[in-house]
Enzyme design. Sequence first.
Site, PDB file in Angstrom:
ATOM      1  N   ASN A 170       0.847  -1.197   0.000  1.00 30.40           N
ATOM      2  CA  ASN A 170       0.000   0.000   0.000  1.00 30.40           C
ATOM      3  C   ASN A 170       0.881   1.245   0.000  1.00 30.40           C
ATOM      4  O   ASN A 170       1.946   1.267   0.620  1.00 30.40           O
ATOM      5  CB  ASN A 170      -0.912   0.035   1.233  1.00 30.40           C
ATOM      6  CG  ASN A 170      -1.938   1.147   1.104  1.00 30.40           C
ATOM      7  OD1 ASN A 170      -2.884   1.024   0.328  1.00 30.40           O
ATOM      8  ND2 ASN A 170      -1.724   2.249   1.801  1.00 30.40           N
ATOM      9  N   ARG A 175       1.010  12.516   6.501  1.00 33.06           N
ATOM     10  CA  ARG A 175       2.046  13.440   6.973  1.00 33.06           C
ATOM     11  C   ARG A 175       2.817  12.884   8.169  1.00 33.06           C
ATOM     12  O   ARG A 175       2.312  12.045   8.927  1.00 33.06           O
ATOM     13  CB  ARG A 175       1.396  14.776   7.374  1.00 33.06           C
ATOM     14  CG  ARG A 175       0.527  14.641   8.603  1.00 33.06           C
ATOM     15  CD  ARG A 175       0.159  15.986   9.191  1.00 33.06           C
ATOM     16  NE  ARG A 175      -0.617  15.814  10.395  1.00 33.06           N
ATOM     17  CZ  ARG A 175      -1.927  16.036  10.480  1.00 33.06           C
ATOM     18  NH1 ARG A 175      -2.614  16.450   9.447  1.00 33.06           N
ATOM     19  NH2 ARG A 175      -2.520  15.849  11.644  1.00 33.06           N
ATOM     20  N   TRP A 188      -1.582   8.298   9.912  1.00 36.85           N
ATOM     21  CA  TRP A 188      -2.569   7.608   9.085  1.00 36.85           C
ATOM     22  C   TRP A 188      -3.880   7.579   9.842  1.00 36.85           C
ATOM     23  O   TRP A 188      -3.974   7.091  10.949  1.00 36.85           O
ATOM     24  CB  TRP A 188      -2.111   6.234   8.623  1.00 36.85           C
ATOM     25  CG  TRP A 188      -1.410   5.356   9.598  1.00 36.85           C
ATOM     26  CD1 TRP A 188      -1.719   5.153  10.915  1.00 36.85           C
ATOM     27  CD2 TRP A 188      -0.269   4.545   9.323  1.00 36.85           C
ATOM     28  NE1 TRP A 188      -0.850   4.256  11.466  1.00 36.85           N
ATOM     29  CE2 TRP A 188       0.046   3.855  10.512  1.00 36.85           C
ATOM     30  CE3 TRP A 188       0.503   4.299   8.178  1.00 36.85           C
ATOM     31  CZ2 TRP A 188       1.118   2.968  10.579  1.00 36.85           C
ATOM     32  CZ3 TRP A 188       1.554   3.417   8.253  1.00 36.85           C
ATOM     33  CH2 TRP A 188       1.849   2.769   9.445  1.00 36.85           C
ATOM     34  N   GLU A 231      -1.113   0.987  -5.080  1.00 37.18           N
ATOM     35  CA  GLU A 231      -1.113   2.291  -5.741  1.00 37.18           C
ATOM     36  C   GLU A 231      -0.011   2.399  -6.796  1.00 37.18           C
ATOM     37  O   GLU A 231      -0.124   3.190  -7.741  1.00 37.18           O
ATOM     38  CB  GLU A 231      -0.960   3.420  -4.715  1.00 37.18           C
ATOM     39  CG  GLU A 231      -2.233   3.791  -3.955  1.00 37.18           C
ATOM     40  CD  GLU A 231      -2.594   2.853  -2.819  1.00 37.18           C
ATOM     41  OE1 GLU A 231      -1.806   1.916  -2.546  1.00 37.18           O
ATOM     42  OE2 GLU A 231      -3.654   3.044  -2.195  1.00 37.18           O
ATOM     43  N   ASP A 280      -4.645  22.102   9.203  1.00 27.66           N
ATOM     44  CA  ASP A 280      -4.992  21.035   8.263  1.00 27.66           C
ATOM     45  C   ASP A 280      -5.750  21.539   7.036  1.00 27.66           C
ATOM     46  O   ASP A 280      -6.129  22.698   6.961  1.00 27.66           O
ATOM     47  CB  ASP A 280      -5.807  19.967   9.003  1.00 27.66           C
ATOM     48  CG  ASP A 280      -5.327  18.569   8.682  1.00 27.66           C
ATOM     49  OD1 ASP A 280      -5.117  18.281   7.494  1.00 27.66           O
ATOM     50  OD2 ASP A 280      -5.143  17.768   9.620  1.00 27.66           O
TER      51      ASP A 280
END
Length: 499
Positions: A170, A175, A188, A231, A280
Amino acid sequence: MTPPSDLRDWIARLEREGELVRVSAQVDADLEITEIVDRVVKSGGPALLFENVKGAQHPLLINQFGTEKRMCMAFDAPSLDAVAARVAGVLEMQPPEGLREKIRGLRELKSIADSRPKTVKRGASQEVVLTGDDVDLGLLPIQRCWPGDPAPFVTLPAVITHDPRTGTRNVGMYRLQKVDRRTTYMHWQIHKDGRADYLLADGRLEVAVALGLDPITAYSASAPLPKHIDELMLAGFLKGSPVELVRGKTIALDVPADAEIVLEGYIERDDLGLEGPFGDHTGFYTPPEPFPVFHVTAITMRRDAIYPSIVVGKPPQEDAWLGKATERIFLPAVKMTVPEIVDYDLPVAGAFHNICIVSIRKAFPGHARKVMHAIWGLGMLSLTKGVIVVDAHVDVHDYAQVAFYVGANVDPQRDVVISEGPLDHLDHAPTRQFVGGKIGIDATAKGPLEGAREWPPEIDMTREVRDLVDRRWAEYGIETDPSAGNGGIRQSSRRLLRR
Ligand SMILES: Cc1cc2nc3c(=O)[nH]c(=O)nc-3n(C[C@H](O)[C@H](O)[C@H](O)COP(=O)(O)O)c2cc1C
Ligand SMILES: [Mn+2]
């Protein structure tokens, strides 16, 4: 289409197109870069390569994704819809008829086969290998982005883990808050695949963090693929060539051979620290919350490595175009499951998870509600807080049109659905974190079976008269610029999308 092969190639292309400015003046990674970049992003300005960041040995690249033009350059495509069309071509493959289609089918199958990452013996990402006491995150120009952030954050990482049960790789963009020379936190969130790998691990989970990738691979780390899909496969497919990997120096994971920098390390099951606050992408500071500690066992890099960064904050910021790329590229997959969907728009101002406007080919009573619930059950779209459903002819990217139909077609008592479900990790509005209310607004035209009176026809000019006026326009001698629209009256994401 031949998209950039690595970050160097990408920077060279940006520079050739006048899309990159090198800044040689000394700047501070502590807040100053944020303020510079905020102004440049908001004015649609160029990518920036800060060559002299105070106290750091490496240059910092930022705003590489900040405009629609650059996002298209990243894919070497004329539009993001053209990228989506390639994905659709594969998703919608039918048994071929005739030789021409068979050949086309084979080409598409080959493009999938060639997407698989490939291992190589050596990689530029390992020209320099720092281990043990030499590991020092202080070498990198990590930004402290906003005044309320307690520390610098690595903001554009591709975090690589493997599912301990299946071995599936994965890659996620999560961040990292710098803690000291050799440790960070790993942010995560609860719905994310890296987090799931971590929860499945018995004790230690090996982690690699790639920084400074070709733009498609970097984008792919932010793509919401189902957990069992790597990915890097998507990256290889979109690039048209496989992502090349080399074996890590201190971990048994493969890492991108062409990255500028790789952080190798591990996370222990119950080793947590208080991450945040962080300014954020919601436009607010996320409060401190426990997240795992990432121990860095090696920094490997190119000799003159370039560090990539991004600033998120109150929208719009640079990440708007990463989000728009996902919106476009995933539309074919959304349509595969919910084929009555014509188009959708996730407004940048809604931070992507707050609002989804969707147009449908309505075919039966209650259809809009069916689609709302489909969205609330579909991958990461399930976190969407508000869904607005309009009829097929409405342009979902034209917010004035959408407001018109929400105003005109909605009886709030009859057409608003209040539901409940999972919400974005970062949403501060719900009473409890992670779950709360959902709102669906059915702005489609209603039929008698939906309890409505007879629906009046919408006003439209006839085709004949429009054609007539088109033909005769010059005769009238009225000067207007039809493309100018009506300034403030037409408020639309078209201005943002420039389609
Ligand atoms: C610039 C940027 C920063 C992001 N930061 C985080 C983050 O810190 N934590 C997180 O869980 N998701 C973050 N995301 C979103 C994830 O990258 C995205 O949900 C991705 O699909 C995660 O990969 P996964 O589906 O394999 O878990 C960020 C996205 C972008 C574009
Ligand atoms: Mn994933």
